[in-house]
Design a protein around this motif. Structure first.
Motif, mmCIF file in Angstrom:
data_model
loop_
_atom_site.group_PDB
_atom_site.id
_atom_site.type_symbol
_atom_site.label_atom_id
_atom_site.label_comp_id
_atom_site.label_asym_id
_atom_site.label_seq_id
_atom_site.Cartn_x
_atom_site.Cartn_y
_atom_site.Cartn_z
ATOM 1 N N VAL A 1 17.232 64.549 5.586
ATOM 2 C CA VAL A 1 16.657 63.232 5.414
ATOM 3 C C VAL A 1 14.988 63.271 5.507
ATOM 4 O O VAL A 1 14.788 63.609 6.664
ATOM 5 C CB VAL A 1 17.330 62.070 5.904
ATOM 6 C CG1 VAL A 1 16.428 60.872 5.659
ATOM 7 C CG2 VAL A 1 18.720 61.870 5.657
ATOM 8 N N VAL A 2 14.453 63.103 4.626
ATOM 9 C CA VAL A 2 12.820 63.129 4.825
ATOM 10 C C VAL A 2 12.282 61.797 5.176
ATOM 11 O O VAL A 2 12.732 60.750 4.255
ATOM 12 C CB VAL A 2 12.024 63.687 3.693
ATOM 13 C CG1 VAL A 2 10.483 63.884 3.534
ATOM 14 C CG2 VAL A 2 12.787 65.051 3.347
ATOM 15 N N MET A 3 11.510 61.476 6.127
ATOM 16 C CA MET A 3 11.111 60.366 6.341
ATOM 17 C C MET A 3 9.449 60.337 6.037
ATOM 18 O O MET A 3 8.858 61.578 6.222
ATOM 19 C CB MET A 3 11.204 59.840 7.932
ATOM 20 C CG MET A 3 12.362 59.985 8.318
ATOM 21 S SD MET A 3 13.322 58.570 7.845
ATOM 22 C CE MET A 3 12.993 57.170 8.581
ATOM 23 N N ARG A 4 8.417 59.227 5.541
ATOM 24 C CA ARG A 4 7.373 59.128 5.296
ATOM 25 C C ARG A 4 6.772 57.890 5.779
ATOM 26 O O ARG A 4 7.325 56.923 5.604
ATOM 27 C CB ARG A 4 7.121 59.446 3.786
ATOM 28 C CG ARG A 4 5.625 59.514 3.736
ATOM 29 C CD ARG A 4 5.172 59.289 2.293
ATOM 30 N NE ARG A 4 6.471 59.427 0.989
ATOM 31 C CZ ARG A 4 6.599 60.148 0.065
ATOM 32 N NH1 ARG A 4 5.425 60.965 -0.147
ATOM 33 N NH2 ARG A 4 7.487 59.997 -0.790
ATOM 34 N N ARG A 5 5.726 58.027 6.207
ATOM 35 C CA ARG A 5 4.942 56.722 6.704
ATOM 36 C C ARG A 5 3.311 56.806 5.820
ATOM 37 O O ARG A 5 2.867 57.773 5.952
ATOM 38 C CB ARG A 5 4.549 56.829 8.186
ATOM 39 C CG ARG A 5 3.749 55.632 8.598
ATOM 40 C CD ARG A 5 3.377 55.781 10.215
ATOM 41 N NE ARG A 5 2.603 54.541 10.464
ATOM 42 C CZ ARG A 5 1.390 54.073 10.441
ATOM 43 N NH1 ARG A 5 0.358 55.270 9.950
ATOM 44 N NH2 ARG A 5 0.782 53.162 10.883
ATOM 45 N N GLU A 6 3.412 55.561 5.128
ATOM 46 C CA GLU A 6 2.159 55.669 4.239
ATOM 47 C C GLU A 6 0.833 55.224 5.441
ATOM 48 O O GLU A 6 1.004 54.367 5.942
ATOM 49 C CB GLU A 6 2.349 54.557 3.178
ATOM 50 C CG GLU A 6 3.330 55.202 2.174
ATOM 51 C CD GLU A 6 3.040 56.213 1.320
ATOM 52 O OE1 GLU A 6 1.682 56.335 1.269
ATOM 53 O OE2 GLU A 6 3.827 56.884 0.758
ATOM 54 N N HIS A 7 -0.174 55.859 4.843
ATOM 55 C CA HIS A 7 -1.641 55.370 5.542
ATOM 56 C C HIS A 7 -2.206 54.055 4.826
ATOM 57 O O HIS A 7 -3.439 54.035 5.405
ATOM 58 C CB HIS A 7 -2.444 56.329 5.937
ATOM 59 C CG HIS A 7 -1.842 57.593 6.868
ATOM 60 N ND1 HIS A 7 -1.737 57.297 8.341
ATOM 61 C CD2 HIS A 7 -1.241 58.746 6.658
ATOM 62 C CE1 HIS A 7 -1.205 58.285 8.784
ATOM 63 N NE2 HIS A 7 -0.819 58.929 8.056
ATOM 64 N N GLY A 8 -1.759 53.775 3.939
ATOM 65 C CA GLY A 8 -2.431 52.571 3.040
ATOM 66 C C GLY A 8 -3.567 52.903 2.345
ATOM 67 O O GLY A 8 -4.380 52.210 2.288
#
Length: 130
Positions: free
Chosen positions: A122-129
Motif C-alpha cells: 500500500v502506498v501512502m502519500r502526504r501532500e505539501h500543499g
C-alpha cells in the motif's frame, strides 16, 4: 498479436513521458539510457498490423529472487488487445521468479488481478500543499 524487443525511438519519448504522469523522480533521459545500455528492455506491441503500445521493463534482485519490474507502459489498445499484450509480456518474462508493476488506475488493477497479480503493498502519500 505480437511483442518485439526494440531500441528506443522518438515515439517512445512521448509514450513513456505520458506513462510517467509527471512523476518528478522519473527521468525520461535516464529510462532512455537504461535501454541503450541494456539495463532495461523496451517492448513494442502490435495487433492487426498496427503498433498498439510499449512497455519498459528492468530486472532486480528481491529477497534472493530475480524479479522483472514493469517500469512504465503506454497503450492505444482496445481492452481485448490490452489483455492480449499483457499476456504476451507475462510470457516474455516467464524466466523471472516474479513480476512487479505499480498501478493506480482501478481498471488496470482489475486487469492485472485477472492475470494472477496480487496486491503486495500500500502506498501512502502526504501532500505539501504546493
Amino acid at each position: 498479436m505480437s511483442i518485439h524487443r526494440v531500441a528506443w525511438a522518438a515515439v517512445h519519448d512521448d509514450e513513456i513521458k505520458s506513462a510517467m504522469h509527471g512523476d518528478p523522480l522519473a527521468s525520461l533521459d535516464e529510462f532512455r539510457h537504461w535501454v541503450e545500455s541494456r539495463a532495461a528492455v523496451l517492448f513494442d506491441f502490435h495487433a492487426a498490423g498496427r503498433r498498439i503500445g510499449c512497455a519498459l521493463v528492468s530486472a532486480e534482485q528481491s529477497n534472493g529472487h530475480n524479479q522483472a519490474v514493469i517500469i512504465a507502459g503506454c497503450s492505444r489498445a482496445t481492452l481485448p488487445e490490452l489483455r492480449g499484450a499483457m499476456r504476451l509480456l507475462i510470457e516474455q518474462l516467464k524466466g523471472f521468479d516474479s513480476i512487479r508493476t505499480h498501478v493506480s488506475r482501478p481498471g488496470l488493477v482489475r486487469l492485472w488481478g485477472g492475470l494472477g497479480f496480487q496486491q503486495t503493498e500500500v502506498v501512502m502519500r502526504r501532500e505539501h500543499g504546493q
